[in-house]
Design a protein around this motif. Structure first.
Motif, PDB file in Angstrom:
ATOM      1  N   UNK A  44      39.511 -59.103 -61.628  1.00  0.00           N
ATOM      2  CA  UNK A  44      38.399 -59.204 -62.672  1.00  0.00           C
ATOM      3  C   UNK A  44      37.906 -57.944 -62.912  1.00  0.00           C
ATOM      4  N   UNK A  45      37.861 -57.706 -63.973  1.00  0.00           N
ATOM      5  CA  UNK A  45      37.126 -56.427 -64.898  1.00  0.00           C
ATOM      6  C   UNK A  45      36.254 -56.500 -65.797  1.00  0.00           C
ATOM      7  N   UNK A  46      35.405 -55.652 -66.012  1.00  0.00           N
ATOM      8  CA  UNK A  46      34.685 -55.647 -67.392  1.00  0.00           C
ATOM      9  C   UNK A  46      34.522 -54.295 -67.822  1.00  0.00           C
ATOM     10  N   UNK A  47      34.301 -54.104 -69.129  1.00  0.00           N
ATOM     11  CA  UNK A  47      34.159 -52.915 -69.808  1.00  0.00           C
ATOM     12  C   UNK A  47      32.539 -52.481 -69.562  1.00  0.00           C
ATOM     13  N   UNK A  91      36.072 -47.387 -68.274  1.00  0.00           N
ATOM     14  CA  UNK A  91      34.603 -47.445 -68.614  1.00  0.00           C
ATOM     15  C   UNK A  91      33.598 -48.024 -67.620  1.00  0.00           C
ATOM     16  N   UNK A  92      34.115 -48.690 -66.545  1.00  0.00           N
ATOM     17  CA  UNK A  92      33.176 -49.376 -65.581  1.00  0.00           C
ATOM     18  C   UNK A  92      34.141 -49.451 -64.314  1.00  0.00           C
ATOM     19  N   UNK A  93      34.164 -48.658 -63.591  1.00  0.00           N
ATOM     20  CA  UNK A  93      34.834 -48.536 -62.455  1.00  0.00           C
ATOM     21  C   UNK A  93      34.412 -49.602 -61.302  1.00  0.00           C
ATOM     22  N   UNK A 113      34.541 -50.648 -55.974  1.00  0.00           N
ATOM     23  CA  UNK A 113      34.670 -49.694 -56.853  1.00  0.00           C
ATOM     24  C   UNK A 113      36.220 -49.086 -56.978  1.00  0.00           C
ATOM     25  N   UNK A 114      36.595 -48.642 -58.074  1.00  0.00           N
ATOM     26  CA  UNK A 114      38.200 -48.502 -58.297  1.00  0.00           C
ATOM     27  C   UNK A 114      38.216 -47.229 -58.647  1.00  0.00           C
TER      28      UNK A 114
END
Length: 169
Positions: A44-47, A91-93, A113-114
């Protein structure tokens, strides 16, 4: 805390001490064992604006590698070429993972964090593709190094409620 959360907290009460203690900032031995046995995860990710994406990831059990108890390696295998996860992480690590094992009603959650790794860095780490039934498109295009902020095993309620692994239904 928002009014909605305050209202729900008043209805539900505080989480038990046991529930609070299970959320760790590292991978415990039981979480490590679960991840090593898992052939499937949802990333799961989000900008930056909060637009979300959830992407299935799969391979042989242990395809997501444990570097140490604070770090995971997630291979990024060529897929549909939409690159939603990559765009979001740029844009959102931050990312979250849910690990599943077929037939097991438990699941594991990891948030962190990525950092991107290119193919040269992955090769230097000695990591290769570990997928079932590879096709001509199985190529690792990059890797995700996830620094663990939270990890824990979920109770089996959601998977029990869904009867997910009962194929006779």
């Amino acid at each position: 805390m928002s009014k909605r959360v305050e209202k729900l907290r008043a209805l539900h009460g505080e989480p038990s001490k046991r529930a609070q203690k299970k959320v760790l900032n590292y991978l415990s031995d039981d979480v490590i064992e679960f991840i090593e046995d898992s052939p499937f995860a949802i990333l799961a990710t989000a900008d930056k604006a909060g637009n979300c994406d959830a992407s299935p990831r799969g391979g042989r059990p242990g395809f997501i590698r444990i570097i140490d108890n604070k770090t995971l390696f997630v291979p990024d295998i060529r897929g549909n070429r939409l690159l939603q996860s990559t765009s979001n992480i740029t844009s959102n690590p931050k990312a979250g993972l849910i690990f599943l094992i077929p037939g097991n009603n438990k699941s594991v959650r990891v948030n962190g964090s990525v950092q991107f790794l290119d193919v040269t860095e992955i090769n230097e780490m000695g990591i290769n593709n570990t997928v079932f039934n590879p096709d001509e498109n199985v190529e690792m295009i990059q890797g995700l190094l996830i620094k663990v902020h939270e990890s824990y095993q979920h109770c089996p309620r959601a998977l029990s409620f869904s009867n997910l692994w009962n194929f006779d239904c």
